[in-house]
Design a protein around this motif. Structure first.
Motif, short mmCIF file in Angstrom:
data_model
loop_
_atom_site.label_atom_id
_atom_site.label_comp_id
_atom_site.label_asym_id
_atom_site.label_seq_id
_atom_site.Cartn_x
_atom_site.Cartn_y
_atom_site.Cartn_z
N GLN A 1 -1.62 2.24 -3.44
CA GLN A 1 -0.43 2.58 -2.48
C GLN A 1 0.72 2.25 -3.00
OE1 GLN A 1 -1.26 1.90 1.74
NE2 GLN A 1 -3.30 2.49 1.60
N GLU B 1 4.46 0.00 3.06
CA GLU B 1 5.54 0.98 3.45
C GLU B 1 6.78 0.46 2.78
OE1 GLU B 1 7.97 3.69 6.74
OE2 GLU B 1 6.25 2.37 7.49
N GLN C 1 8.46 5.32 2.67
CA GLN C 1 7.50 5.95 1.82
C GLN C 1 5.89 5.08 1.89
OE1 GLN C 1 8.00 8.96 0.44
NE2 GLN C 1 10.09 8.47 1.70
N ILE D 1 3.54 5.03 -3.80
CA ILE D 1 4.79 4.94 -3.21
C ILE D 1 6.13 4.88 -4.19
CG2 ILE D 1 6.40 3.36 -1.71
CD1 ILE D 1 3.43 2.28 -0.41
#
Length: 116
Positions: A39, A109, A28, A43
């Motif tokens: 971010q 991520e 994600q 996520i």
């Protein structure tokens, strides 16, 4: 043979796959260009939604892989958000590494697996 459930499946990938009582989430990312804090928060919100769709939650996360585009610059800020999100007394096994992500606008991520 086990049943396999795919969540938010597309032609290339599913956002989550459930098999044998384990939910495997795809990596994600947050909106390109945001700060690492923004971010990471986005996520983790996405992960919460996917875990709920799978019938589980963050207290059942077994493993987490965190990829940062720049560990030296972003590791502390990512961890500050992570530490407020992780369920009390339920920290998963986690590993973190530096990687070139899909675009230069992505800073983090996160991939998790969770028990149902």
């Amino acid at each position: 043979m086990s049943d396999i459930t795919r969540i938010d499946a597309g032609p290339r990938m599913s956002q989550a796959v459930i098999v044998n009582g384990i939910a495997y989430l795809a990596g994600q990312v947050g909106a390109e260009g945001g700060t690492v804090t923004e971010q990471t928060a986005a996520i983790l919100d996405k992960i919460d939604v996917l875990l709920a769709k799978a019938g589980t939650d963050k207290s059942r996360v077994i493993t987490a892989q965190v990829w940062c585009a720049d560990m030296a610059a972003d590791f502390a800020d990512m961890n500050a958000v992570w530490d407020t999100w992780v369920a009390k007394d339920c920290a998963p096994a986690r590993w973190t590494g530096e990687a070139k992500l899909a675009t230069t606008g992505y800073k983090v991520e996160i991939i998790v697996t969770a028990a149902l």
